[in-house]
Scaffold this motif. Structure first.
Motif, mmCIF file in Angstrom:
data_model
loop_
_atom_site.group_PDB
_atom_site.id
_atom_site.type_symbol
_atom_site.label_atom_id
_atom_site.label_comp_id
_atom_site.label_asym_id
_atom_site.label_seq_id
_atom_site.Cartn_x
_atom_site.Cartn_y
_atom_site.Cartn_z
ATOM 1 N N UNK A 119 0.891 -0.686 -0.259
ATOM 2 C CA UNK A 119 -0.151 0.179 0.182
ATOM 3 C C UNK A 119 0.975 0.856 0.218
ATOM 4 N N UNK A 120 -0.035 1.968 -0.490
ATOM 5 C CA UNK A 120 1.328 3.597 -0.763
ATOM 6 C C UNK A 120 0.031 4.612 -0.675
ATOM 7 N N UNK A 121 0.909 5.813 0.037
ATOM 8 C CA UNK A 121 -0.362 7.012 0.131
ATOM 9 C C UNK A 121 0.262 8.057 0.184
ATOM 10 N N UNK A 122 0.178 9.002 0.384
ATOM 11 C CA UNK A 122 1.222 10.542 0.489
ATOM 12 C C UNK A 122 0.343 11.591 0.844
ATOM 13 N N UNK A 123 1.517 12.264 1.407
ATOM 14 C CA UNK A 123 1.089 13.255 2.262
ATOM 15 C C UNK A 123 0.634 14.809 2.195
ATOM 16 N N UNK A 124 0.799 15.386 2.397
ATOM 17 C CA UNK A 124 0.120 16.981 1.770
ATOM 18 C C UNK A 124 0.987 17.720 2.353
ATOM 19 N N UNK A 125 1.028 18.420 0.505
ATOM 20 C CA UNK A 125 3.034 19.304 0.647
ATOM 21 C C UNK A 125 2.729 20.068 2.230
ATOM 22 N N UNK A 126 3.819 20.415 2.773
ATOM 23 C CA UNK A 126 4.667 21.137 3.433
ATOM 24 C C UNK A 126 5.431 22.124 3.168
ATOM 25 N N UNK A 127 4.758 23.752 3.388
ATOM 26 C CA UNK A 127 5.937 24.536 2.778
ATOM 27 C C UNK A 127 7.269 24.782 4.139
ATOM 28 N N UNK A 128 7.985 24.967 3.679
ATOM 29 C CA UNK A 128 9.678 24.785 4.424
ATOM 30 C C UNK A 128 9.743 26.631 4.136
ATOM 31 N N UNK A 129 10.198 27.106 5.039
ATOM 32 C CA UNK A 129 10.984 28.373 4.953
ATOM 33 C C UNK A 129 12.266 27.823 5.399
ATOM 34 N N UNK A 130 13.521 28.090 4.393
ATOM 35 C CA UNK A 130 14.976 27.580 4.981
ATOM 36 C C UNK A 130 15.404 28.851 5.391
ATOM 37 N N UNK A 131 15.781 29.227 6.108
ATOM 38 C CA UNK A 131 17.289 30.839 6.694
ATOM 39 C C UNK A 131 18.350 30.564 6.283
ATOM 40 N N UNK A 132 18.906 31.047 5.743
ATOM 41 C CA UNK A 132 20.103 31.223 5.314
ATOM 42 C C UNK A 132 21.009 31.457 6.500
ATOM 43 N N UNK A 133 21.124 32.035 8.000
ATOM 44 C CA UNK A 133 21.655 31.970 8.983
ATOM 45 C C UNK A 133 22.432 30.733 9.266
ATOM 46 N N UNK A 134 23.725 30.071 9.903
ATOM 47 C CA UNK A 134 24.219 29.465 10.833
ATOM 48 C C UNK A 134 23.509 29.558 12.216
#
Length: 168
Positions: A119-134
């Protein structure tokens, strides 16, 4: 003399995934309707009726929910096979990303395809914002020579998840 023919009977016994269905004689059988009886009228060479009994075993639904922490997404289903997808690129497979968690390095929308058995199913899309400061976990500043005549050097040493960097 009238000949009485034996009744034509049959059965469908099958296992399906929670989101699958089977159509028999125009009736849809699925997780909500896993069993029943269908009568096919006037079938076969003698024009007799045929009775088919349907008994489906429906596998549990896959948990397609996710949890987001920072820029890491984790599939909540455990013990499965995972493939992370780029929703902004037609749900393209992200090569090599097959762990239960995915850490995005680029801002975007991401989903996970989860496989449990067949069986295969797919999650909803999640928005991820990557911040460029370590984030700096440890930093030190050194000024030398001390004492000096007005000309001096500043050295910043810091460590994060990246190798140590030195700025002079």
């Amino acid at each position: 003399q009238v000949e009485v023919l034996a009744p034509l009977t049959g059965s469908i016994t099958s296992t399906i995934c929670n989101n699958d269905s089977v159509v028999v004689n125009g009736t849809t059988y699925n997780a909500s309707n896993p069993s029943g009886t269908e009568v096919f009228t006037n079938v076969g060479p003698n024009g007799c009726d045929s009775t088919v009994t349907i008994n489906l075993t429906v596998l549990p639904a896959i948990d397609i929910t996710t949890t987001v922490s920072g820029n890491t997404i984790t599939a909540n289903e455990t013990g499965a096979t995972y493939q992370w997808l780029d929703c902004d690129n037609g749900n393209a497979v992200i090569n090599g990303e097959t762990s239960q968690s995915f850490t995005a390095t680029v801002t975007g929308n991401y989903a996970v395809e989860i496989t449990v058995g067949n069986c295969v199913d797919t999650s909803a899309c999640e928005n991820i914002t990557v911040v460029g400061i370590d984030e700096l976990s440890k930093a030190s500043v050194t000024i030398y020579p001390n004492p000096n005549d007005g000309v001096f050097n500043v050295c910043l040493l810091y460590t994060s998840e990246l190798p140590t960097k030195r700025i002079v």
